[in-house]
Design a protein around this motif. Structure first.
Motif, PDB file in Angstrom:
ATOM      1  N   GLN A  43      -3.720  -6.265  -2.314  1.00 39.71           N
ATOM      2  CA  GLN A  43      -2.343  -6.759  -2.268  1.00 39.71           C
ATOM      3  C   GLN A  43      -1.373  -5.642  -1.899  1.00 39.71           C
ATOM      4  O   GLN A  43      -0.319  -5.889  -1.321  1.00 39.71           O
ATOM      5  CB  GLN A  43      -1.991  -7.344  -3.643  1.00 39.71           C
ATOM      6  CG  GLN A  43      -0.573  -7.870  -3.741  1.00 39.71           C
ATOM      7  CD  GLN A  43      -0.261  -8.391  -5.118  1.00 39.71           C
ATOM      8  OE1 GLN A  43      -1.142  -8.885  -5.832  1.00 39.71           O
ATOM      9  NE2 GLN A  43       0.996  -8.295  -5.523  1.00 39.71           N
ATOM     10  N   ALA A  44      -1.727  -4.412  -2.255  1.00 42.00           N
ATOM     11  CA  ALA A  44      -0.838  -3.284  -1.965  1.00 42.00           C
ATOM     12  C   ALA A  44      -0.816  -2.943  -0.475  1.00 42.00           C
ATOM     13  O   ALA A  44       0.102  -2.294   0.007  1.00 42.00           O
ATOM     14  CB  ALA A  44      -1.270  -2.066  -2.781  1.00 42.00           C
ATOM     15  N   ASN A  45      -1.852  -3.378   0.242  1.00 46.24           N
ATOM     16  CA  ASN A  45      -1.966  -3.063   1.665  1.00 46.24           C
ATOM     17  C   ASN A  45      -1.630  -4.312   2.479  1.00 46.24           C
ATOM     18  O   ASN A  45      -2.509  -5.070   2.886  1.00 46.24           O
ATOM     19  CB  ASN A  45      -3.385  -2.567   1.968  1.00 46.24           C
ATOM     20  CG  ASN A  45      -3.529  -2.098   3.404  1.00 46.24           C
ATOM     21  OD1 ASN A  45      -2.535  -1.862   4.094  1.00 46.24           O
ATOM     22  ND2 ASN A  45      -4.762  -1.974   3.856  1.00 46.24           N
ATOM     23  N   LEU A  46      -0.338  -4.538   2.706  1.00 50.46           N
ATOM     24  CA  LEU A  46       0.109  -5.728   3.424  1.00 50.46           C
ATOM     25  C   LEU A  46       0.611  -5.351   4.800  1.00 50.46           C
ATOM     26  O   LEU A  46       1.325  -4.364   4.971  1.00 50.46           O
ATOM     27  CB  LEU A  46       1.222  -6.439   2.638  1.00 50.46           C
ATOM     28  CG  LEU A  46       0.867  -6.920   1.225  1.00 50.46           C
ATOM     29  CD1 LEU A  46       2.065  -7.594   0.577  1.00 50.46           C
ATOM     30  CD2 LEU A  46      -0.324  -7.873   1.247  1.00 50.46           C
ATOM     31  N   GLN A  47       0.255  -6.162   5.781  1.00 48.06           N
ATOM     32  CA  GLN A  47       0.620  -5.906   7.174  1.00 48.06           C
ATOM     33  C   GLN A  47       1.605  -6.972   7.646  1.00 48.06           C
ATOM     34  O   GLN A  47       1.323  -8.169   7.582  1.00 48.06           O
ATOM     35  CB  GLN A  47      -0.636  -5.937   8.051  1.00 48.06           C
ATOM     36  CG  GLN A  47      -0.354  -5.783   9.540  1.00 48.06           C
ATOM     37  CD  GLN A  47      -1.595  -6.025  10.377  1.00 48.06           C
ATOM     38  OE1 GLN A  47      -2.679  -6.288   9.840  1.00 48.06           O
ATOM     39  NE2 GLN A  47      -1.450  -5.964  11.691  1.00 48.06           N
TER      40      GLN A  47
END
Length: 629
Positions: free
Chosen positions: A337-341
């Motif tokens: 969830q912390a790595n959103l594009q």
């Protein structure tokens, strides 16, 4: 309205305002932050808002005293000339930068020149001559007031060492008290700085504003004639900036004609899901909203829209939320969830609907709603008469008024996120968290199901009405807890929805049925801020500050609003002064024409959103961004 099981299946209900969660800083305050905090503390001790103006010498003197200064009449006259009508908060900050507080060492040095015996005291006769004959002369009564101070006078002598200590301690205590008062009052603590637009945002735009004399840039100075404009800042011409960059954008009336949102031709054959949600305006001006996870099972063409939710509109009652701008940012979840594009956002418009059409691959996506805050803002008009919520009939039985029932029905519409006409425990808990900060557990929900009208383990509209009536009965008709609920949901005392904007999201896909679920209700910051910055950097117009290639102002023009982002690539923080005074028919999310922002090193930040006051008229965005430090 948290439900808990009790004897004879009755409930006790307790309302409490949402506890504020002030943001705690991880790092110590910078010198600049401390300075501005002290400025605000002093200003807000004298005035209710930093948007108010100083309109007299007496107010200026009092504000300076609370800021730890002890201005002479000569100092006051320097800044308040016969031509001065008013000073704003910006002017006050400039004065404080120029008029440094007198230090204990400076005071001691001045008095020591009169200390003939070098014993830390001055004869009253010598002191009298000094204060009445030299410099800014004091009156006999003023000198007597100094000599009569018991703590620093004895045997015909003035103990200037004690006086200096007392003076500095008093000044420090005065400043400390004002800062502590500011910290206690959260509303004041979150106010913004600067001057403000004259008049209410709801009014029709005035003619082109009178220009004020400001140094626009060092390399290419443009001087605007004052023409006797008393609204211009007295000290504006003294401010020096390291460099400036300006933007001018002219937008036509109803300027969304060139990029109108259109539905795909075959949309009737696509599968659709929808969810409702709401933007809520907090006491400190922050906006929170529902946030969602969306699942796409296979690669599909997708059509997403967001728009304000239509509620039952009572004739004669305003519906301000219908004019609030809405947007949706779509971010793809990768490993976590912390790595959103950032994938896309709803930049096309058709009336009140904002949307996007494109292809999305299979996966989990986050949908983050956004509003600029230009039109969802704190209510200004006072409410003179409070609506009645409950009444008793001839037998003494308690009932909800027709108007309150209508409002509760609208609230039910808003919190029924999936639109099935029923409230699930999950939906009800979003409501509970918003209004009481608590959640209803499975046991309490089971008691609710046994005592109120439900279908398929979900609360009906009538059950929701009866739940509120029960709360009124629990309080013997006292409506205060009911008002807590209403205020939390954005209603004022006249039962008008003024500080919230409910919305509805529709998602269509041609190859699979999307799935959407509300998972959070939190501040529109963090991931949203990053998404906005990235979209503006990708699509906006970039201007580099002259001589400072690491400081870039990005401006992105959409059909309905303009967003500016400041990018600081340097290793040091920068303070940028923003001036919108020459814009026409514009309103921004800060509610200020002039303000300053601090940009951390190696970071980007959303500076402002700007919209037209009246979409039926041309609007001109003219903004000068200047580097202070």
């Amino acid at each position: 309205m948290a439900i808990s099981p009790g004897r004879d299946a009755t409930f006790s209900s307790q309302k409490s305002a949402l506890s504020e969660s002030p943001r705690t800083k991880k790092f110590p305050l910078t010198e600049e932050e401390i300075f501005y905090m002290n400025c605000r503390a002093a200003y807000l001790t004298v005035f209710k808002s930093s948007l108010e103006n100083i309109i007299s010498k007496e107010q200026l003197y009092l504000a300076l005293q609370h800021a730890g200064r002890n201005p002479s009449q000569k100092t006051i006259n320097k800044y308040w000339t016969p031509q001065t009508a008013k000073l704003n908060f910006d002017d006050f900050c400039i004065i404080l930068r120029k008029e440094k507080p007198t230090s204990k060492a400076e005071l001691l040095k001045s008095f020591k020149q009169l200390d003939v015996n070098d014993d830390g005291s001055i004869l009253h006769t010598d002191l009298y001559k000094l204060l009445t004959k030299r410099g800014e002369k004091m009156t006999r009564e003023e000198v007597n007031a100094v000599i009569s101070l018991a703590d620093v006078n004895a045997d015909g002598k003035f103990d200037y060492i004690k006086f200096c200590k007392l003076y500095v301690t008093t000044i420090e205590q005065c400043l400390k008290t004002t800062v502590e008062k500011l910290e206690v009052d959260s509303k004041l603590r979150h106010q913004q700085f600067g001057s403000h637009t004259e008049g209410s945002p709801e009014r029709d735009p005035s003619p082109v504003p009178k220009p004020s004399p400001r140094i626009i840039r060092k390399t290419d100075q443009e001087t605007f004639s004052n023409k006797g404009d008393t609204s211009s800042s007295l000290l504006a011409t003294t401010r020096k900036f390291k460099t400036s960059v300006s933007f001018t954008i002219t937008m036509g009336a109803n300027s969304n004609r060139n990029s109108k949102l259109t539905e795909p031709n075959s949309i009737k054959e696509w599968q659709c899901v929808q969810s409702k949600g709401c933007f809520f305006l907090e006491e400190d001006g922050e906006i929170i909203s529902h946030q969602y996870r969306m699942q796409i099972a296979q690669r599909s063409m997708v059509y997403l829209t967001i728009k304000p939710l239509n509620l039952s509109q009572v004739e004669g009652k305003p519906s301000p939320w219908l004019s609030v701008d809405t947007a949706l940012y779509i971010l793809k979840e990768n490993e976590s969830q912390a790595n959103l594009q950032l994938m896309c956002f709803t930049e096309l418009r058709n009336r009140e609907v904002f949307g996007w059409t494109g292809e999305l691959g299979p996966g989990i996506y986050w949908l983050i709603p956004s509003t600029t805050g230009c039109r969802l803002r704190k209510e200004i008009k006072p409410i003179t008469e409070e609506a009645q919520l409950v009444y008793r009939d001839g037998t003494g039985e308690l009932f909800l008024t027709k108007e309150f029932r209508s409002t509760l029905s609208d609230i039910f519409e808003v919190i029924d996120l999936d639109g099935n006409g029923l409230l699930s425990l999950e939906e009800y808990n979003f409501f509970e968290l918003r209004t009481s900060g608590e959640k209803c557990d499975e046991d309490a929900w089971a008691v609710c199901r046994d005592n109120f009208d439900t279908k398929k383990n979900e609360l009906t509209r009538q059950g929701f009405m009866d739940l509120n009536l029960m709360e009124a009965n629990d309080r013997e008709g006292d409506p205060r807890d009911l008002w807590v609920t209403l205020h939390s949901m954005g209603y004022n005392k006249a039962l008008e929805l003024t500080e919230a904007c409910p919305f509805i999201i529709n998602i269509y896909a041609d190859k699979c049925k999307p799935r959407i679920k509300a998972v959070h209700m939190e501040a529109c910051s963090g991931q949203l801020e990053k998404a906005i910055c990235k979209s503006v950097l990708n699509k906006g117009d970039a201007r580099v500050m002259d001589g400072y290639e690491n400081i870039i102002v990005h401006t992105y023009k959409r059909d309905t609003w303009i967003t500016s982002v400041i990018e600081n690539k340097s290793d040091n923080k920068v303070i940028i002064h923003i001036n919108n005074e020459l814009s026409k028919n514009c309103i921004n999310n800060r509610g200020l024409n002039i303000f300053a922002v601090e940009v951390a090193p190696k970071s980007t930040m959303v500076c402002q959103h700007v919209m037209p006051l009246n979409e039926r008229q041309e609007w001109i965005y003219y903004c000068v961004y200047s580097l202070i430090s």
